[in-house]
Design an enzyme around this catalytic site. Structure first.
Site, PDB file in Angstrom:
ATOM      1  N   ASP A   1      68.037  30.521  75.315  1.00  0.00           N
ATOM      2  CA  ASP A   1      66.599  30.535  75.069  1.00  0.00           C
ATOM      3  C   ASP A   1      65.793  30.230  76.332  1.00  0.00           C
ATOM      4  O   ASP A   1      64.859  30.961  76.674  1.00  0.00           O
ATOM      5  CB  ASP A   1      66.265  29.516  73.972  1.00  0.00           C
ATOM      6  CG  ASP A   1      64.791  29.499  73.622  1.00  0.00           C
ATOM      7  OD1 ASP A   1      64.339  30.397  72.904  1.00  0.00           O
ATOM      8  OD2 ASP A   1      64.082  28.570  74.078  1.00  0.00           O
TER       9      ASP A   1
ATOM     10  N   HIS B   1      59.448  34.396  71.625  1.00  0.00           N
ATOM     11  CA  HIS B   1      59.811  34.618  70.222  1.00  0.00           C
ATOM     12  C   HIS B   1      58.696  34.056  69.355  1.00  0.00           C
ATOM     13  O   HIS B   1      57.676  33.598  69.873  1.00  0.00           O
ATOM     14  CB  HIS B   1      61.163  33.965  69.906  1.00  0.00           C
ATOM     15  CG  HIS B   1      61.251  32.523  70.311  1.00  0.00           C
ATOM     16  ND1 HIS B   1      60.837  31.488  69.509  1.00  0.00           N
ATOM     17  CD2 HIS B   1      61.694  31.940  71.464  1.00  0.00           C
ATOM     18  CE1 HIS B   1      61.022  30.337  70.122  1.00  0.00           C
ATOM     19  NE2 HIS B   1      61.541  30.579  71.317  1.00  0.00           N
TER      20      HIS B   1
ATOM     21  N   HIS C   1      63.255  32.841  78.119  1.00  0.00           N
ATOM     22  CA  HIS C   1      61.822  32.596  78.308  1.00  0.00           C
ATOM     23  C   HIS C   1      61.425  32.796  79.766  1.00  0.00           C
ATOM     24  O   HIS C   1      60.440  33.479  80.063  1.00  0.00           O
ATOM     25  CB  HIS C   1      61.483  31.155  77.905  1.00  0.00           C
ATOM     26  CG  HIS C   1      61.265  30.952  76.444  1.00  0.00           C
ATOM     27  ND1 HIS C   1      60.324  31.651  75.717  1.00  0.00           N
ATOM     28  CD2 HIS C   1      61.859  30.102  75.565  1.00  0.00           C
ATOM     29  CE1 HIS C   1      60.338  31.245  74.466  1.00  0.00           C
ATOM     30  NE2 HIS C   1      61.273  30.309  74.341  1.00  0.00           N
TER      31      HIS C   1
ATOM     32  N   THR D   1      61.993  27.531  67.055  1.00  0.00           N
ATOM     33  CA  THR D   1      63.236  26.765  67.064  1.00  0.00           C
ATOM     34  C   THR D   1      63.369  25.793  65.898  1.00  0.00           C
ATOM     35  O   THR D   1      64.337  25.833  65.139  1.00  0.00           O
ATOM     36  CB  THR D   1      63.360  26.005  68.394  1.00  0.00           C
ATOM     37  OG1 THR D   1      63.441  26.965  69.454  1.00  0.00           O
ATOM     38  CG2 THR D   1      64.605  25.129  68.419  1.00  0.00           C
TER      39      THR D   1
ATOM     40  N   ASN E   1      57.059  24.170  65.898  1.00  0.00           N
ATOM     41  CA  ASN E   1      57.754  23.313  66.854  1.00  0.00           C
ATOM     42  C   ASN E   1      56.940  22.078  67.206  1.00  0.00           C
ATOM     43  O   ASN E   1      57.488  21.068  67.651  1.00  0.00           O
ATOM     44  CB  ASN E   1      58.047  24.072  68.147  1.00  0.00           C
ATOM     45  CG  ASN E   1      59.258  24.969  68.045  1.00  0.00           C
ATOM     46  OD1 ASN E   1      60.022  24.900  67.086  1.00  0.00           O
ATOM     47  ND2 ASN E   1      59.432  25.823  69.037  1.00  0.00           N
TER      48      ASN E   1
ATOM     49  N   ASP F   1      69.002  30.583  66.163  1.00  0.00           N
ATOM     50  CA  ASP F   1      67.779  30.428  65.380  1.00  0.00           C
ATOM     51  C   ASP F   1      66.908  31.676  65.370  1.00  0.00           C
ATOM     52  O   ASP F   1      66.210  31.939  64.388  1.00  0.00           O
ATOM     53  CB  ASP F   1      66.977  29.232  65.883  1.00  0.00           C
ATOM     54  CG  ASP F   1      66.804  29.230  67.402  1.00  0.00           C
ATOM     55  OD1 ASP F   1      67.393  30.096  68.083  1.00  0.00           O
ATOM     56  OD2 ASP F   1      66.088  28.350  67.920  1.00  0.00           O
ATOM     57  N   HIS F   2      66.930  32.437  66.440  1.00  0.00           N
ATOM     58  CA  HIS F   2      66.050  33.601  66.572  1.00  0.00           C
ATOM     59  C   HIS F   2      66.460  34.395  67.796  1.00  0.00           C
ATOM     60  O   HIS F   2      67.343  33.967  68.552  1.00  0.00           O
ATOM     61  CB  HIS F   2      64.585  33.177  66.700  1.00  0.00           C
ATOM     62  CG  HIS F   2      64.363  32.153  67.779  1.00  0.00           C
ATOM     63  ND1 HIS F   2      64.486  32.447  69.121  1.00  0.00           N
ATOM     64  CD2 HIS F   2      64.061  30.829  67.718  1.00  0.00           C
ATOM     65  CE1 HIS F   2      64.266  31.357  69.838  1.00  0.00           C
ATOM     66  NE2 HIS F   2      64.012  30.356  69.016  1.00  0.00           N
TER      67      HIS F   2
END
Length: 444
Positions: A204, A358, A208, A80, A101, A251-252
């Protein structure tokens, strides 16, 4: 060229002199010239294909009314904070230095969690100047709402307006999302901000917890889409449709975690490796790991890990693939590693709660993310080929009419997204008038 045109050209050249590299762009503008505004919105962990198994009418409308990329490739490491800082600096991770992170110090062995790291100025302010500060130095006002890196000072400069979430913040509260949008609209209209970065921590968190293929993630994407609709309605309600450009990205992506596979990556089970040879470790954070071996034991640790597991890729720092643009920063330890998609790295123990993760190779399709843009500067109904997120910074500088800092992006990559003359219209009216007169003189 006729004599009159020569005189006009000289006058124009005199006005354009401040446009040389390094000149403050606010000197280039008339004090009364209108400025375009820009809102960058990030929905954390929004994988590129999340709109393909869910009805997303508002994201679809953005694509029809503006620009859509087939997908966007984030920076590596696909975490992130590093990826978000690439968006606002235009730099690869090894060049902006926010390499993880977590804040960590190899000497003291201190490691701090994500939320705490958000407030550690030295982690962010380490040489790179993000777009908030660059814009403010050139006469603009900016804001950051929950955006990673937006709540510390850079070279002594703070973002004009900023908000930081609490330690136990509920990222999925849709009512709060709308309230946050309302606040941002107030920033634009009542506080005359020109740039705002707005962050949402979903999908996100849901990805997760439940995995990217779960019905819970699908429901959260529907919530994201409703928020995009509310956001665009709010822009229209506040009479900003003709002056504000909107970028929605992330971001991903997210990948499903192998939790019961027979070939888990477990360092504590490797026969020739021992943590007694290691001074510092950053492990158990998804598919990435860093090691600082004790003095004189680097080659011993490297030999024990290199080739020890078919899904584990271990490198000396200087041999890490240069295509990742990651290992060249002083914060990177002498040994680093990453695992195959779907596999996380277990350090001293095998504990994995997440069903989605991720941090994997940014070339893997599960790590790709979205890019949508709409507004007065963008073309309509345009779908473009994939590009790297490192180029978004240069695009934003073009939209704001500011001189960018040194960066790794290419301004030509995303310029085709803009309407003809979209950046030219940022010049003061006096310059635009002279350009028009010169064209008439040339025709005459």
């Amino acid at each position: 060229m006729k004599p009159s045109a020569v005189l006009l050209a000289g006058a124009l050249a005199a006005i354009l002199v401040p446009c040389c590299p390094g000149a403050p762009v606010h000197m280039q503008r008339s004090a009364h010239s209108p400025r375009s505004k820009l809102l960058l919105v990030s929905f954390d962990g929004f994988r590129w294909d999340y709109d393909q198994d869910v009805d997303t009418p508002n994201l679809d409308a953005m694509a029809r009314d503006g620009v859509k990329a087939r997908y966007m490739t984030p920076a590596f490491i696909t975490l992130t904070s590093p990826c978000h800082f690439t968006l606002v600096t235009g730099k690869y991770v090894e060049n902006h230095g926010v390499v993880h992170n977590m804040f960590y110090n190899t000497s003291s062995r201190l490691k701090l969690p994500y939320y705490t790291t958000l407030g550690i100025q030295s982690w962010w302010d380490n040489g790179s100047v993000p777009i908030w500060v660059t814009a403010q130095r050139q006469g603009l006002r900016t804001g950051s709402f929950f955006y990673p890196g937006g709540n510390v000072t850079y070279q002594g400069v703070a973002v004009t307006l900023s908000r930081k979430e609490g330690a136990l913040h509920n990222y999925g509260n849709e009512s709060e999302w709308r309230a946050n949008v309302d606040t941002v609209m107030t920033w634009f209209t009542q506080h005359d901000l020109h740039l705002v970065t707005l962050y949402f921590g979903e999908p996100d968190t849901t990805g997760h917890r439940y995995g990217p293929e779960s019905p819970q993630r699908q429901a959260m994407v529907e919530q994201v889409d409703r928020t995009v609709g509310y956001l665009r309605d709010s822009i229209a309600h506040h009479n900003l449709s003709d002056s504000l450009d909107l970028i929605v990205t992330s971001d991903h992506g997210m990948s499903s975690v192998q939790k019961t596979a027979p070939d888990l990556v477990e360092l504590h089970k490797l026969p020739n490796f021992t943590f007694q040879d290691v001074d510092f470790e950053l492990l158990d954070y998804g598919p990435n790991g860093m090691l600082l071996p004790k003095e004189g034991r680097l080659e011993q640790v490297y030999a024990a890990l290199r080739g020890a597991h078919p899904r584990l890729h271990v490198y000396r720092k200087e041999e890490f693939p240069s295509s990742f643009h990651y290992a060249g920063h002083p914060r990177i330890t002498p040994l680093l590693m990453y695992s195959d998609p779907g596999y996380v790295i277990h350090g001293r123990y095998s504990v994995q709660f997440n069903n989605g993760e991720h941090g994997f190779d940014n070339g893997d399709m599960d790590m790709k993310t979205i890019f949508r843009a709409v507004g007065p500067s963008f073309k309509e109904g345009l779908e473009v080929e994939p590009f790297e997120s490192v180029h978004v910074y240069e695009l934003m500088c073009q939209l704001l009419g500011i001189e960018p800092e040194a960066n790794d992006g290419d301004p030509a990559v995303l310029r085709p997204l803009l309407r003809s003359g979209a950046t030219l219209s940022r010049w003061p009216p006096s310059v635009m008038g002279l350009l028009g007169i010169m064209l008439l003189a040339k025709v005459a």
